[in-house]
Write a protein that holds these residues in place. Structure first.
Motif, PDB file in Angstrom:
ATOM      1  N   TYR A 148      94.785 108.012 -15.510  1.00 25.84           N
ATOM      2  CA  TYR A 148      93.322 107.964 -15.614  1.00 25.84           C
ATOM      3  C   TYR A 148      92.899 107.977 -17.086  1.00 25.84           C
ATOM      4  CZ  TYR A 148      88.419 109.227 -15.230  1.00 25.84           C
ATOM      5  OH  TYR A 148      87.057 109.245 -15.360  1.00 25.84           O
ATOM      6  N   GLU A 149      93.505 108.841 -17.876  1.00 20.07           N
ATOM      7  CA  GLU A 149      93.183 108.910 -19.306  1.00 20.07           C
ATOM      8  C   GLU A 149      93.543 107.614 -20.026  1.00 20.07           C
ATOM      9  OE1 GLU A 149      95.064 112.494 -20.715  1.00 20.07           O
ATOM     10  OE2 GLU A 149      93.565 113.768 -19.738  1.00 20.07           O
ATOM     11  N   LEU A 150      94.631 106.968 -19.614  1.00 22.93           N
ATOM     12  CA  LEU A 150      94.977 105.667 -20.175  1.00 22.93           C
ATOM     13  C   LEU A 150      93.852 104.670 -19.892  1.00 22.93           C
ATOM     14  CD1 LEU A 150      96.862 103.590 -21.497  1.00 22.93           C
ATOM     15  CD2 LEU A 150      97.971 103.319 -19.249  1.00 22.93           C
ATOM     16  N   GLY A 151      93.306 104.707 -18.702  1.00 18.91           N
ATOM     17  CA  GLY A 151      92.181 103.833 -18.360  1.00 18.91           C
ATOM     18  C   GLY A 151      90.985 104.094 -19.256  1.00 18.91           C
ATOM     19  N   GLU A 152      90.736 105.352 -19.558  1.00 18.94           N
ATOM     20  CA  GLU A 152      89.628 105.679 -20.459  1.00 18.94           C
ATOM     21  C   GLU A 152      89.886 105.156 -21.871  1.00 18.94           C
ATOM     22  OE1 GLU A 152      89.319 109.940 -19.934  1.00 18.94           O
ATOM     23  OE2 GLU A 152      87.644 109.673 -18.552  1.00 18.94           O
ATOM     24  N   VAL A 153      91.126 105.219 -22.334  1.00 23.57           N
ATOM     25  CA  VAL A 153      91.472 104.692 -23.659  1.00 23.57           C
ATOM     26  C   VAL A 153      91.266 103.177 -23.685  1.00 23.57           C
ATOM     27  CG1 VAL A 153      93.401 104.288 -25.264  1.00 23.57           C
ATOM     28  CG2 VAL A 153      93.055 106.553 -24.260  1.00 23.57           C
ATOM     29  N   ILE A 154      91.669 102.503 -22.622  1.00 24.69           N
ATOM     30  CA  ILE A 154      91.480 101.052 -22.530  1.00 24.69           C
ATOM     31  C   ILE A 154      89.985 100.729 -22.569  1.00 24.69           C
ATOM     32  CG2 ILE A 154      91.700  99.048 -21.012  1.00 24.69           C
ATOM     33  CD1 ILE A 154      94.362 100.339 -20.018  1.00 24.69           C
ATOM     34  N   GLU A 155      89.217 101.439 -21.761  1.00 22.49           N
ATOM     35  CA  GLU A 155      87.766 101.226 -21.718  1.00 22.49           C
ATOM     36  C   GLU A 155      87.143 101.426 -23.096  1.00 22.49           C
ATOM     37  OE1 GLU A 155      83.822 103.341 -19.733  1.00 22.49           O
ATOM     38  OE2 GLU A 155      85.804 103.927 -19.056  1.00 22.49           O
ATOM     39  N   GLU A 156      87.480 102.508 -23.738  1.00 27.91           N
ATOM     40  CA  GLU A 156      86.931 102.823 -25.064  1.00 27.91           C
ATOM     41  C   GLU A 156      87.315 101.758 -26.085  1.00 27.91           C
ATOM     42  OE1 GLU A 156      87.835 106.149 -28.393  1.00 27.91           O
ATOM     43  OE2 GLU A 156      87.426 106.917 -26.386  1.00 27.91           O
ATOM     44  N   SER A 157      88.550 101.313 -26.035  1.00 25.25           N
ATOM     45  CA  SER A 157      89.019 100.303 -26.976  1.00 25.25           C
ATOM     46  C   SER A 157      88.262  98.987 -26.796  1.00 25.25           C
ATOM     47  CB  SER A 157      90.516 100.077 -26.795  1.00 25.25           C
ATOM     48  OG  SER A 157      90.975  99.067 -27.641  1.00 25.25           O
ATOM     49  N   ILE A 158      88.081  98.592 -25.562  1.00 28.33           N
ATOM     50  CA  ILE A 158      87.385  97.330 -25.303  1.00 28.33           C
ATOM     51  C   ILE A 158      85.915  97.439 -25.692  1.00 28.33           C
ATOM     52  CG2 ILE A 158      86.590  95.765 -23.487  1.00 28.33           C
ATOM     53  CD1 ILE A 158      89.346  96.228 -22.142  1.00 28.33           C
ATOM     54  N   LEU A 159      85.272  98.516 -25.281  1.00 28.87           N
ATOM     55  CA  LEU A 159      83.848  98.658 -25.581  1.00 28.87           C
ATOM     56  C   LEU A 159      83.583  98.812 -27.077  1.00 28.87           C
ATOM     57  CD1 LEU A 159      82.604 100.890 -22.636  1.00 28.87           C
ATOM     58  CD2 LEU A 159      82.265  98.438 -22.973  1.00 28.87           C
ATOM     59  N   SER A 160      84.450  99.527 -27.775  1.00 34.04           N
ATOM     60  CA  SER A 160      84.216  99.712 -29.207  1.00 34.04           C
ATOM     61  C   SER A 160      84.512  98.454 -30.012  1.00 34.04           C
ATOM     62  CB  SER A 160      85.033 100.893 -29.737  1.00 34.04           C
ATOM     63  OG  SER A 160      86.408 100.614 -29.662  1.00 34.04           O
ATOM     64  N   ASN A 161      85.253  97.523 -29.432  1.00 28.55           N
ATOM     65  CA  ASN A 161      85.596  96.289 -30.136  1.00 28.55           C
ATOM     66  C   ASN A 161      84.987  95.051 -29.482  1.00 28.55           C
ATOM     67  OD1 ASN A 161      87.480  97.268 -32.225  1.00 28.55           O
ATOM     68  ND2 ASN A 161      88.697  97.917 -30.473  1.00 28.55           N
ATOM     69  N   ILE A 162      84.028  95.221 -28.590  1.00 32.22           N
ATOM     70  CA  ILE A 162      83.526  94.096 -27.803  1.00 32.22           C
ATOM     71  C   ILE A 162      82.971  92.979 -28.682  1.00 32.22           C
ATOM     72  CG2 ILE A 162      81.204  95.000 -27.352  1.00 32.22           C
ATOM     73  CD1 ILE A 162      83.368  93.261 -24.759  1.00 32.22           C
ATOM     74  N   GLY A 163      82.245  93.314 -29.722  1.00 32.51           N
ATOM     75  CA  GLY A 163      81.699  92.286 -30.604  1.00 32.51           C
ATOM     76  C   GLY A 163      82.790  91.492 -31.303  1.00 32.51           C
ATOM     77  N   SER A 164      83.769  92.196 -31.854  1.00 29.11           N
ATOM     78  CA  SER A 164      84.881  91.528 -32.541  1.00 29.11           C
ATOM     79  C   SER A 164      85.722  90.716 -31.569  1.00 29.11           C
ATOM     80  CB  SER A 164      85.768  92.564 -33.231  1.00 29.11           C
ATOM     81  OG  SER A 164      85.023  93.301 -34.164  1.00 29.11           O
ATOM     82  N   LEU A 165      85.920  91.252 -30.373  1.00 26.26           N
ATOM     83  CA  LEU A 165      86.689  90.521 -29.364  1.00 26.26           C
ATOM     84  C   LEU A 165      85.957  89.252 -28.943  1.00 26.26           C
ATOM     85  CD1 LEU A 165      87.924  93.517 -27.179  1.00 26.26           C
ATOM     86  CD2 LEU A 165      89.348  92.022 -28.603  1.00 26.26           C
ATOM     87  N   ALA A 166      84.636  89.347 -28.808  1.00 26.57           N
ATOM     88  CA  ALA A 166      83.849  88.171 -28.444  1.00 26.57           C
ATOM     89  C   ALA A 166      83.937  87.108 -29.536  1.00 26.57           C
ATOM     90  CB  ALA A 166      82.401  88.573 -28.207  1.00 26.57           C
ATOM     91  N   ASN A 167      83.810  87.515 -30.780  1.00 25.67           N
ATOM     92  CA  ASN A 167      83.923  86.558 -31.887  1.00 25.67           C
ATOM     93  C   ASN A 167      85.304  85.915 -31.915  1.00 25.67           C
ATOM     94  OD1 ASN A 167      81.316  86.928 -32.812  1.00 25.67           O
ATOM     95  ND2 ASN A 167      81.898  88.577 -34.212  1.00 25.67           N
ATOM     96  N   LEU A 168      86.325  86.719 -31.713  1.00 22.97           N
ATOM     97  CA  LEU A 168      87.687  86.208 -31.684  1.00 22.97           C
ATOM     98  C   LEU A 168      87.858  85.214 -30.541  1.00 22.97           C
ATOM     99  CD1 LEU A 168      90.591  86.283 -32.755  1.00 22.97           C
ATOM    100  CD2 LEU A 168      90.986  88.245 -31.260  1.00 22.97           C
ATOM    101  N   ALA A 169      87.319  85.563 -29.370  1.00 25.32           N
ATOM    102  CA  ALA A 169      87.433  84.697 -28.203  1.00 25.32           C
ATOM    103  C   ALA A 169      86.723  83.363 -28.431  1.00 25.32           C
ATOM    104  CB  ALA A 169      86.870  85.406 -26.979  1.00 25.32           C
ATOM    105  N   LEU A 170      85.610  83.382 -29.133  1.00 24.55           N
ATOM    106  CA  LEU A 170      84.888  82.144 -29.422  1.00 24.55           C
ATOM    107  C   LEU A 170      85.687  81.227 -30.340  1.00 24.55           C
ATOM    108  CD1 LEU A 170      81.269  83.497 -29.907  1.00 24.55           C
ATOM    109  CD2 LEU A 170      82.110  82.068 -28.027  1.00 24.55           C
TER     110      LEU A 170
END
Length: 187
Positions: A148-170
């Motif tokens: 469960y805590e691993l899931g929270e780390v994944i969630e936090e990582s994605i949400l905290s980097n969502i802008g950069s990930l979106a730019n990278l994906a584009l």
């Protein structure tokens, strides 16, 4: 945890790009992700342990190699996801970490259900039971907490980097595929 619902709060970053990208992917691209070797090999061992004719199935269950290596595996996955290096490889790491996270969740559900079903069978058939359901819960609880805590780390990582990930994906179609694959896994 629903990754898709989490990402919807930040969907303005990726909605247009994902829609454009999905139009470029042929319909036959949406395949189910293959089951990982981790899950298939450990489920096989789990079923063998649960279906053993031995009266001490619970002890064999607790002695499975996976349970002794699980904390290390979870730590490795957390370390992989927490790096700040945002490249297309990072998107692939996120996808593979999410796949492993889901595999761990599935395994723990199967372990819980399977061992309790075995105990029910032993109880109904009059065989001596090697454990009680509460002992199964007690044994699996720390592993469930770690996953469960691993899931929270994944969630936090994605949400905290969502802008950069979106730019990278584009900018990178491989990264886009990895992120779309990640979202689809949690749907």
């Amino acid at each position: 945890m629903m990754l898709l619902s989490m990402m919807k709060t930040k969907e303005t970053y990726m909605t247009m790009a994902m829609m454009k990208f999905k139009r470029q992917i042929p319909n036959n691209h949406k395949k189910k992700l293959p089951q990982s070797n981790f899950l298939s090999s450990n489920l096989k061992e789990l079923k063998e342990v649960i279906n053993t004719t031995d009266e001490d199935a619970f002890t064999k269950f607790c002695d499975m190699d996976l349970f002794s290596t699980l904390p290390t595996a979870i730590h490795r996955l957390q370390s992989a996801i927490e790096t700040d290096d945002l490249t297309r490889d990072k998107c692939t790491v996120i996808r593979s970490t999410c796949r492993d996270h889901l595999d761990l969740q599935r395994f723990l559900v199967e372990a819980d259900f399977g061992m309790k079903a075995r105990l029910n069978y032993d109880e109904k058939s009059g065989a001596s039971s090697s454990a009680k359901k509460e002992e199964v819960n007690e044994f699996l609880s720390p592993f469930s907490k770690d996953v469960y805590e691993l899931g929270e780390v994944i969630e936090e990582s994605i949400l905290s980097n969502i802008g950069s990930l979106a730019n990278l994906a584009l900018k990178n179609s491989t990264a886009m595929k990895a992120l779309i694959g990640t979202v689809e896994m949690y749907e």
